[in-house]
Design an enzyme around this catalytic site. Structure first.
Site, PDB file in Angstrom:
ATOM      1  N   LEU A  34      32.679  -5.202 -33.981  1.00  0.00           N
ATOM      2  CA  LEU A  34      31.330  -4.702 -34.279  1.00  0.00           C
ATOM      3  C   LEU A  34      30.778  -5.349 -35.591  1.00  0.00           C
ATOM      4  CD1 LEU A  34      31.058  -1.445 -32.207  1.00  0.00           C
ATOM      5  CD2 LEU A  34      30.814  -3.783 -31.375  1.00  0.00           C
ATOM      6  N   SER A 125      31.222 -25.761 -32.534  1.00  0.00           N
ATOM      7  CA  SER A 125      29.758 -26.137 -32.918  1.00  0.00           C
ATOM      8  C   SER A 125      29.685 -27.584 -32.991  1.00  0.00           C
ATOM      9  CB  SER A 125      29.637 -25.551 -34.132  1.00  0.00           C
ATOM     10  OG  SER A 125      28.533 -25.742 -34.601  1.00  0.00           O
ATOM     11  N   TYR A 149      32.044 -23.647 -42.958  1.00  0.00           N
ATOM     12  CA  TYR A 149      31.953 -23.099 -41.557  1.00  0.00           C
ATOM     13  C   TYR A 149      32.493 -24.036 -40.547  1.00  0.00           C
ATOM     14  CZ  TYR A 149      29.609 -22.044 -37.156  1.00  0.00           C
ATOM     15  OH  TYR A 149      29.520 -21.841 -35.891  1.00  0.00           O
ATOM     16  N   LYS A 153      35.801 -24.554 -37.779  1.00  0.00           N
ATOM     17  CA  LYS A 153      35.653 -24.911 -36.327  1.00  0.00           C
ATOM     18  C   LYS A 153      36.397 -26.191 -35.811  1.00  0.00           C
ATOM     19  CE  LYS A 153      32.863 -21.714 -35.162  1.00  0.00           C
ATOM     20  NZ  LYS A 153      33.452 -20.743 -34.127  1.00  0.00           N
ATOM     21  N   TYR A 177      28.775 -26.203 -29.086  1.00  0.00           N
ATOM     22  CA  TYR A 177      27.311 -25.865 -28.850  1.00  0.00           C
ATOM     23  C   TYR A 177      26.456 -26.474 -29.711  1.00  0.00           C
ATOM     24  CZ  TYR A 177      29.954 -21.362 -27.623  1.00  0.00           C
ATOM     25  OH  TYR A 177      30.809 -20.441 -27.352  1.00  0.00           O
ATOM     26  N   ASP A 296      21.025 -29.812 -44.178  1.00  0.00           N
ATOM     27  CA  ASP A 296      20.265 -30.179 -43.043  1.00  0.00           C
ATOM     28  C   ASP A 296      20.527 -31.673 -42.483  1.00  0.00           C
ATOM     29  OD1 ASP A 296      19.892 -27.664 -42.286  1.00  0.00           O
ATOM     30  OD2 ASP A 296      17.576 -27.811 -42.636  1.00  0.00           O
TER      31      ASP A 296
HETATM   32  P1  NAD Z   1      27.546 -13.308 -33.215  1.00  0.00           P
HETATM   33  O1  NAD Z   1      27.934 -13.102 -34.830  1.00  0.00           O
HETATM   34  O2  NAD Z   1      26.295 -12.976 -32.639  1.00  0.00           O
HETATM   35  O3  NAD Z   1      28.858 -12.935 -32.494  1.00  0.00           O
HETATM   36  C1  NAD Z   1      30.155 -12.917 -33.137  1.00  0.00           C
HETATM   37  C2  NAD Z   1      31.113 -11.671 -32.789  1.00  0.00           C
HETATM   38  O4  NAD Z   1      32.092 -11.705 -33.233  1.00  0.00           O
HETATM   39  C3  NAD Z   1      30.040 -10.545 -33.481  1.00  0.00           C
HETATM   40  O5  NAD Z   1      29.977  -9.538 -32.242  1.00  0.00           O
HETATM   41  C4  NAD Z   1      31.187 -10.101 -34.305  1.00  0.00           C
HETATM   42  O6  NAD Z   1      31.000  -8.300 -34.503  1.00  0.00           O
HETATM   43  C5  NAD Z   1      32.318 -10.400 -33.885  1.00  0.00           C
HETATM   44  N1  NAD Z   1      33.436 -10.601 -34.778  1.00  0.00           N
HETATM   45  C6  NAD Z   1      33.542 -11.418 -35.883  1.00  0.00           C
HETATM   46  N2  NAD Z   1      34.744 -11.704 -36.490  1.00  0.00           N
HETATM   47  C7  NAD Z   1      35.490 -10.605 -35.630  1.00  0.00           C
HETATM   48  C8  NAD Z   1      36.929 -10.559 -35.680  1.00  0.00           C
HETATM   49  N3  NAD Z   1      37.675 -10.914 -36.652  1.00  0.00           N
HETATM   50  N4  NAD Z   1      37.380  -9.670 -34.614  1.00  0.00           N
HETATM   51  C9  NAD Z   1      36.525  -9.336 -33.616  1.00  0.00           C
HETATM   52  N5  NAD Z   1      35.287  -9.445 -33.603  1.00  0.00           N
HETATM   53  C10 NAD Z   1      34.827 -10.272 -34.684  1.00  0.00           C
HETATM   54  O7  NAD Z   1      27.615 -14.921 -33.135  1.00  0.00           O
HETATM   55  P2  NAD Z   1      27.222 -15.701 -32.061  1.00  0.00           P
HETATM   56  O8  NAD Z   1      26.030 -16.534 -32.191  1.00  0.00           O
HETATM   57  O9  NAD Z   1      27.237 -15.042 -30.595  1.00  0.00           O
HETATM   58  O10 NAD Z   1      28.430 -16.920 -32.108  1.00  0.00           O
HETATM   59  C11 NAD Z   1      29.627 -16.733 -31.121  1.00  0.00           C
HETATM   60  C12 NAD Z   1      30.541 -17.959 -31.381  1.00  0.00           C
HETATM   61  O11 NAD Z   1      29.818 -19.008 -31.157  1.00  0.00           O
HETATM   62  C13 NAD Z   1      30.934 -17.828 -32.922  1.00  0.00           C
HETATM   63  O12 NAD Z   1      32.469 -18.303 -33.186  1.00  0.00           O
HETATM   64  C14 NAD Z   1      30.037 -19.041 -33.663  1.00  0.00           C
HETATM   65  O13 NAD Z   1      30.647 -19.468 -34.684  1.00  0.00           O
HETATM   66  C15 NAD Z   1      29.864 -19.963 -32.389  1.00  0.00           C
HETATM   67  N6  NAD Z   1      28.578 -20.830 -32.385  1.00  0.00           N
HETATM   68  C16 NAD Z   1      27.490 -20.212 -32.560  1.00  0.00           C
HETATM   69  C17 NAD Z   1      26.222 -20.846 -32.760  1.00  0.00           C
HETATM   70  C18 NAD Z   1      24.936 -20.197 -32.815  1.00  0.00           C
HETATM   71  O14 NAD Z   1      23.904 -20.966 -33.109  1.00  0.00           O
HETATM   72  N7  NAD Z   1      24.895 -18.866 -32.302  1.00  0.00           N
HETATM   73  C19 NAD Z   1      26.419 -22.416 -32.531  1.00  0.00           C
HETATM   74  C20 NAD Z   1      27.595 -22.894 -32.392  1.00  0.00           C
HETATM   75  C21 NAD Z   1      28.903 -22.096 -32.229  1.00  0.00           C
HETATM   76  C1  UD1 Z   2      22.142 -24.352 -37.888  1.00  0.00           C
HETATM   77  C2  UD1 Z   2      23.306 -24.462 -38.631  1.00  0.00           C
HETATM   78  C3  UD1 Z   2      24.644 -24.909 -37.886  1.00  0.00           C
HETATM   79  C4  UD1 Z   2      24.939 -24.112 -36.465  1.00  0.00           C
HETATM   80  C5  UD1 Z   2      23.386 -23.881 -35.782  1.00  0.00           C
HETATM   81  C6  UD1 Z   2      23.444 -23.317 -34.431  1.00  0.00           C
HETATM   82  C7  UD1 Z   2      22.922 -24.855 -41.080  1.00  0.00           C
HETATM   83  C8  UD1 Z   2      22.825 -25.913 -41.872  1.00  0.00           C
HETATM   84  N1  UD1 Z   2      23.416 -25.194 -39.713  1.00  0.00           N
HETATM   85  O1  UD1 Z   2      21.985 -25.624 -37.596  1.00  0.00           O
HETATM   86  O2  UD1 Z   2      25.981 -24.879 -38.204  1.00  0.00           O
HETATM   87  O3  UD1 Z   2      25.711 -24.492 -35.446  1.00  0.00           O
HETATM   88  O4  UD1 Z   2      22.380 -23.686 -36.773  1.00  0.00           O
HETATM   89  O5  UD1 Z   2      22.428 -22.259 -34.453  1.00  0.00           O
HETATM   90  O6  UD1 Z   2      22.641 -23.672 -41.093  1.00  0.00           O
HETATM   91  N2  UD1 Z   2      13.940 -24.311 -39.900  1.00  0.00           N
HETATM   92  C9  UD1 Z   2      13.079 -24.063 -40.641  1.00  0.00           C
HETATM   93  N3  UD1 Z   2      12.789 -22.736 -41.153  1.00  0.00           N
HETATM   94  C10 UD1 Z   2      13.736 -21.899 -40.842  1.00  0.00           C
HETATM   95  C11 UD1 Z   2      14.817 -22.262 -40.412  1.00  0.00           C
HETATM   96  C12 UD1 Z   2      15.082 -23.375 -39.864  1.00  0.00           C
HETATM   97  O7  UD1 Z   2      12.037 -24.824 -40.682  1.00  0.00           O
HETATM   98  O8  UD1 Z   2      13.358 -20.734 -41.293  1.00  0.00           O
HETATM   99  C13 UD1 Z   2      14.490 -25.726 -39.555  1.00  0.00           C
HETATM  100  C14 UD1 Z   2      15.857 -26.381 -40.045  1.00  0.00           C
HETATM  101  O9  UD1 Z   2      15.498 -26.728 -41.437  1.00  0.00           O
HETATM  102  C15 UD1 Z   2      16.140 -27.230 -39.191  1.00  0.00           C
HETATM  103  C16 UD1 Z   2      15.497 -26.705 -37.867  1.00  0.00           C
HETATM  104  O10 UD1 Z   2      14.614 -25.980 -38.196  1.00  0.00           O
HETATM  105  O11 UD1 Z   2      15.527 -28.497 -39.306  1.00  0.00           O
HETATM  106  C17 UD1 Z   2      16.763 -26.178 -37.026  1.00  0.00           C
HETATM  107  O12 UD1 Z   2      17.346 -25.232 -37.970  1.00  0.00           O
HETATM  108  P1  UD1 Z   2      18.431 -23.946 -37.443  1.00  0.00           P
HETATM  109  O13 UD1 Z   2      17.790 -23.078 -36.533  1.00  0.00           O
HETATM  110  O14 UD1 Z   2      18.821 -23.265 -38.439  1.00  0.00           O
HETATM  111  O15 UD1 Z   2      19.529 -24.715 -36.885  1.00  0.00           O
HETATM  112  P2  UD1 Z   2      20.531 -25.838 -37.360  1.00  0.00           P
HETATM  113  O16 UD1 Z   2      19.879 -26.395 -38.735  1.00  0.00           O
HETATM  114  O17 UD1 Z   2      20.354 -27.101 -36.377  1.00  0.00           O
END
Ligand code: NAD
Ligand code: UD1
Length: 343
Positions: A34, A125, A149, A153, A177, A296
């Site tokens: 959490l 990711s 980060y 991965k 993703y 970016d």
């Molecule tokens: P999130 O932060 O909402 O979910 C991660 C969860 O893991 C949280 O509930 C956090 O409390 C829990 N957590 C973190 N470290 C922990 C640990 N050591 N032990 C137990 N629980 C732990 O993030 P999300 O957006 O749901 O992402 C989930 C996964 O997908 C992550 O590994 C993230 O890197 C990956 N991912 C996310 C995105 C995105 O855009 N959200 C994109 C690509 C990959």
């Molecule tokens: C970001 C993360 C990436 C992660 C992905 C998933 C960075 C550099 N990369 O990617 O590692 O896997 O999210 O969600 O953070 N933007 C704005 N204003 C804002 C926020 C974003 O203009 O306030 C623009 C960004 O410049 C970008 C686009 O929107 O061009 C998408 O941004 P974002 O949602 O943060 O995703 P990523 O940059 O693709």
């Protein structure tokens, strides 16, 4: 009926995947510290699915807690979402990111080995690709993450692949993703970032709901049709369903590790996302133009054909649905999960 342990299952993507798993008939147990989520998400998952998953509030780096969960839950597979995910935080504090993400996966996999659980689905990711040479990006594209980060991965992907090379009883799916957005259409669960949102969609939703005055739009001079960056936004429920397909594939893939892009194969610009969100919310969404955000990439979208041909999965939901469902969640919970406790 299979049983799965979901690390990070209270988080954004994990909670949506729990709903899909429960609805598909799986027994689901969540282990989550959490640290970046709320137990309220698990309550809400239970409301949607009619069954509440077991929740162990514990860290993946805690061997004792993992052994206990493995012994009590006896999972057939683990979906590993837990980890730290902020790009700027990882740049500012790389050691914390390497230690946290690598250690939690290593400790988890050791506990799985002790318990004889050798199927894992890992949240990777598209950030592992960095700036792509070719679009769309397929799984065979070069990997060169541009931040710590992303490096964690990629290192975890390599660690998992090495484990499978060493012991063919293991199997794994590494899911890259693209940009997960939106929410479950019930509006009971959704993305609830701490502090100022780092990503586009949650920021726009907070503007729409009045929590922030305007969106900072980063970069209007990209070599794209409207000058703003292009990304592959994917509805979080499509992503959740991709996990089900990947999980099912593990049953017949002992000794194998498969990497899949989970994206739509379609690109949207920042201006297109603003317009779609304006349409979905019927709110004006003011924005101010800024320089490009450091780190970016200009354009990134998936070739998702491997997941389609090997897993039989493809994303079906549109950008309009992503915005609509995100808005249902945000408008019902202007302060995220904190809104649930407000009478
Ligand atoms: P999130 O932060 O909402 O979910 C991660 C969860 O893991 C949280 O509930 C956090 O409390 C829990 N957590 C973190 N470290 C922990 C640990 N050591 N032990 C137990 N629980 C732990 O993030 P999300 O957006 O749901 O992402 C989930 C996964 O997908 C992550 O590994 C993230 O890197 C990956 N991912 C996310 C995105 C995105 O855009 N959200 C994109 C690509 C990959
Ligand atoms: C970001 C993360 C990436 C992660 C992905 C998933 C960075 C550099 N990369 O990617 O590692 O896997 O999210 O969600 O953070 N933007 C704005 N204003 C804002 C926020 C974003 O203009 O306030 C623009 C960004 O410049 C970008 C686009 O929107 O061009 C998408 O941004 P974002 O949602 O943060 O995703 P990523 O940059 O693709």
């Amino acid at each position: 009926m299979a049983t799965v342990l979901v690390t990070g299952g209270a988080g954004y993507i994990g909670s949506h995947t729990c709903v899909a798993l429960l609805e598909a008939g799986y027994q689901v147990a969540v282990l989550d510290s959490l640290a970046n989520s709320s137990a309220a998400a698990i309550e809400a998952v239970g409301e949607i699915a009619g069954r509440r998953p077991r929740l162990d509030v514990a860290d993946c780096r805690d061997e004792t807690a993992l052994d206990k969960a493995m012994a009590e839950v006896r999972p057939d597979a683990v979906l590993h979402f837990a980890g730290l995910k902020s790009v700027p935080e990882s740049v500012a504090d790389p050691i914390r990111y390497y230690r946290h993400n690598l250690e939690s996966t290593a400790v988890l996999m050791e506990a799985m080995e002790r318990a004889g659980v050798r199927r894992i689905v890992f949240s990777s990711s598209a950030t592992v690709y960095g700036e792509p040479d070719e679009l769309p990006v397929s799984e065979t594209a070069p990997t060169r993450p541009a931040n710590p980060y992303g490096s964690t991965k990629l290192m975890i992907e390599q660690m998992v692949a090495d484990v499978i090379r060493a012991d063919s009883r293991w199997s794994a799916a590494l899911l890259r993703y693209f940009n997960p957005v939106g929410a479950h259409p019930s509006g009971l669960i959704g993305e609830d970032p701490e502090g100022v949102p780092g990503n586009l969609m949650p920021y726009l939703l907070q503007v729409a709901v009045g929590r922030r005055p305007m969106l900072p739009l980063y970069g209007t001079d990209y070599p794209t049709p409207d000058g703003t960056a292009l990304r592959d936004y994917i509805h979080v429920m499509d992503l959740a369903e991709g996990h089900l397909a990947a999980l099912e594939s593990l049953e017949s893939s002992a000794g194998q590790v498969h990497t899949y892009n989970l994206g739509t194969g379609r690109a949207a610009s920042v201006r297109e996302v603003i317009a779609a969100m304006q349409e979905a919310t019927s709110h004006p969404l003011p924005y101010e133009e800024f320089e490009r955000r450091a780190g970016d990439v200009s354009e990134l979208w998936a070739d998702p054909s491997k997941a389609r041909s090997e897993l039989g999965w493809s994303a079906t939901r549109t950008l309009a649905e992503m915005c609509r469902d995100g808005w249902i969640w945000q408008s019902a919970h202007p302060q995220g999960y904190r809104s649930r406790s407000v009478p």
